[in-house]
Design a protein around this motif. Sequence first.
Motif, mmCIF file in Angstrom:
data_model
loop_
_atom_site.group_PDB
_atom_site.id
_atom_site.type_symbol
_atom_site.label_atom_id
_atom_site.label_comp_id
_atom_site.label_asym_id
_atom_site.label_seq_id
_atom_site.Cartn_x
_atom_site.Cartn_y
_atom_site.Cartn_z
ATOM 1 N N SER A 70 38.493 64.462 49.136
ATOM 2 C CA SER A 70 38.376 64.381 50.587
ATOM 3 C C SER A 70 37.085 65.035 51.046
ATOM 4 O O SER A 70 36.579 65.963 50.416
ATOM 5 N N PRO A 110 36.260 66.650 54.558
ATOM 6 C CA PRO A 110 36.841 66.959 55.872
ATOM 7 C C PRO A 110 35.892 66.863 57.040
ATOM 8 O O PRO A 110 36.313 67.044 58.189
ATOM 9 N N ARG A 132 35.819 67.645 48.121
ATOM 10 C CA ARG A 132 36.739 68.514 47.398
ATOM 11 C C ARG A 132 37.904 67.708 46.831
ATOM 12 O O ARG A 132 38.297 66.687 47.407
ATOM 13 N N ASP A 157 41.609 66.546 46.264
ATOM 14 C CA ASP A 157 42.677 66.548 47.266
ATOM 15 C C ASP A 157 44.033 66.157 46.690
ATOM 16 O O ASP A 157 45.062 66.550 47.224
ATOM 17 N N GLN A 158 44.055 65.353 45.615
ATOM 18 C CA GLN A 158 45.329 64.863 45.094
ATOM 19 C C GLN A 158 45.194 64.510 43.617
ATOM 20 O O GLN A 158 44.165 63.981 43.187
ATOM 21 N N TYR A 198 47.073 72.498 44.001
ATOM 22 C CA TYR A 198 47.720 71.417 44.751
ATOM 23 C C TYR A 198 49.125 71.853 45.135
ATOM 24 O O TYR A 198 49.737 72.709 44.493
#
Length: 971
Positions: free
Chosen positions: A619, A621, A634, A636-637, A690
């Motif tokens: 992501s 931001p 960065r 993210d998942q 996470y």
Amino acid sequence: MYKLASKPMWKGNYSIAIPSGATALIFRSIGYAEQEVPIGSGDVINVRLSEDASVLTEVIVTGYGQELKKQSLTGSVSVLSGGEIENLPTQSFDRAMQGRLGGVQVTSNGGQPGGGLNVNIRGAVSVNGSAQPLYIIDGVQMNPGGLSTQTTQNLFSFINQEDIESIQVLKDAATASIYGAQAANGVVLVTTKKGKAGRTVIKVDIQQGFQENPNPYDLATGPEYYEIYRQAYYNQYLVVSGNGENGTRAWNNRLYGSPNNPDPASIPNINWYDAVFRKGNMGQYNISFSGGSEKTSFFIGGGYNKTEGTNIGSDFTRGNLRANLEHRASDKFSIETRINLHNTISRGPAHGNGFYTNTPFTGALLVPTLNPIYDEEGGWNNDLINGYGYNIVQVLHEEDRETNTYGTISTIALNYDIIPGLRVRAYGGVDFTDARNFNYRPSSIPAYAGTGGTGAENYYRTLNWNTSLTANYNTVFGADHNFSAMAGVEYRDYTQRVLSASAQGFPNTMLRLISQASTNTGYGSTFTGFKLASVIGNVNYDYQGKYLLSGNVRYDGSSRFGADNKFGLFYGLSGGWRLSEENFLSDVRFVNELKLRASYGVTGDQSGIGNFAAMTLFSSPGAGAAYNGQPTLRPDQIGIADLTWEEVESINLGLDFGLFRNRLFGSFDIYRNHRNQMLLSQQIPQDSGYGSITVNAGRARMEGIDLELGGVPVDAGGFKWTSSFNIALIDNKLLELNEDAALDRDGNPQINDGRYTVGKKLNQVYTIPWAGVNPADGRAMYYDINGNITYSPISADDRRAYGSYDPDFFGGWTNTFSYKGFSLDVLFQYQYGNMAWTDMNYPLELSGAYGYNQLKSQLYDAWSQPGDITGVPRPFYNGAEPGSVAITTFSSRWLQDASYIRLKQLTFGYSLPSSVLSGTGIQSVRLFAQGMNLWTITKYTGEDPENTATNNSMNVYPHPRTFTFGANITF
């Protein structure tokens, strides 16, 4: 009776040897009414059979251009004709389905005109996914929902229900499996009207009426509110300091700046609830033209609906145009198109969020009734006692909340008949919408004065389209064997983009463009989407119309799933045996139709995850996370390569019957569904960086019985009574659940607050048991886990199960009475066995704890002296007596049986005699008056037992009673 049989030859010729004692012949054929003809003295008897109207209305559309007579159907399907929902004062067809289809539960999220609904087929449930079905509108695949961020707007309010020919619900997996990975929760097929060869028919429908919302709460008046809190202060000071009179003086000082008691006659009494509601006017107007020739047919229509909500500031407006055209260009080539254009505007509050902002419903009840709405100069009163800074009447008048949607749901299909019986069909359908959401809160509302007013605007553009290429083959061989097959490919693409901006500091209340504000407070843009690619196939076979077999297969690939499981195989097999066509039942004259059915199938569900849940994501931001003015990226998942579909494995046994010349008919189904590989969120260690991942974990079972009965109990002397009844009994159980998916990092249940426990029903209600009020001192009591009385239960440890949010059974009962042009239609809708919170009663029954207005019961039924037996604790300000938990502790005190039966619709109509219309050019005129939501029987003391569908009935728009008058005119 002599048991003989003769099968006509291809052109209808037949021969039969008749015994000397025979007096009549009985002729039967699939799709036609049985006819008995006297033999007489001749050698030749010619008969023309009439089509059976009860059969013709039961043409089943199974998808991809395939149609079956109900006699040939081997799966479980419920059918609702468009004529049954015409003229209903509802803004979407799914609301009109309520109570009319067996095994289909329709519950409303509230009374906002054009608002959202929940449709559930056979108790479908998914822990994290949607339990709502797939909708197919003229072949366009659509999922329920809405595009409004300001109010609630139903996606299906874009369709004018006056344009609908039929609604068919595919309930078992064998039938629904033709839609594969999207069909686990059932499929709703909606077909719009088309023209017929012959003269042009012009139809005009006009309807006008109003709706209202009676106040179901017995609220304390201004003087009663004063007395509840005087006692609450008195009791608190008595317990804490030993002097209750100091509490009374403190209460008076807070209200009036003086310790002296006021004159009760001087205390205002203002009904805020009535101030935020109104009698809302409504009207809907439709016109259509239909007709055609042997080569071309058309249905062209337009409609306008304007409905004011019962809450001031809420309304719904829809305009739509439709053109359905079919043209046969040659013996081999034909073209079909269905075009629907719509504009829908919804204004009004949100629901479920906020006590005084976003929604007014809680505030209308909680604001103390001793507060005037207007000040002494006629302006808004914003010096409110326990009003939290919001005059909700002012907010409703001055805040702007609107969703304006333009769109189309349109299709085109090209058909080419290669040889007799073999047709190739190319289809394309699109669902396109542009929605503008706007919110403006002016600085004249004190809460926003410090920012100079606030504004927010966003645009949702949604493009959802699917296309298919199929080949259909139909043939009859050997006169007894009927065979059809379909094969094809399909592709679906869904994308949505959102642009948004917000600002504050507007120059005045007339200038509301975001660009006119002094300070930008936010902006954003998002994208989401998914794709499906499929190979599909279907085979149908029957022998002599007696022995039936059908099979579906579909191979789906979805962009939502991991690289290792992106494709899945879904299938169904069903069979039927029409016993009524067997010789051994030929002597049973009262049996017209008797068919056994059995089916097995596997379907899929991908609604439990987001569009990118299986992917490794990064992501950016934006400005909020920039580093030294530079953009950042960065992780993210975490990607899950083996993530795959939830699957529903289903078996269904059914019986269809028609008796006494179809005066009594119906169907009975028993089924069991297993939902496997449920999609759940699983917590992972914090040091991973996470929070959670999505996994396949868990298995559940749903089983039940569907019964649909119809009949004509009376048909004599011009009077006719037709009746239809349906009931669905459902049960479910959670069989397996991955332990890691069920617990949070501390080992506590985290899936929907412990509503899911292995071996128990799904959607359980867990809460602390309420033990009533101590007769000695008026304190609230509870039970602990061991059944002992306690004043301080432990929330996590002392909870126990109290049934389920899901009903044990539900259904509807429709009756139509007609006599010489007069008709009366009555629909009752019901459900039984579900528990629900009285969420709105909760803040109104806090015994004067926190300043909210209260019900009268908190004064007149409250404990007041030792020995009192009551269920209402003594008033006590600040809520928690020494040694007790706060009175706000959720317990079974606010949990009730939400079963109900409701008079959903009552319609009285009169059709003018043809003799009156002779020579006017008018074919028919029907006048009618009707009411909706007229009467409810329930033990539930909350606002509305139907408003409990979301397990949270707080801040929900109440359902109104609706009364309309109208006319249908056909030229």
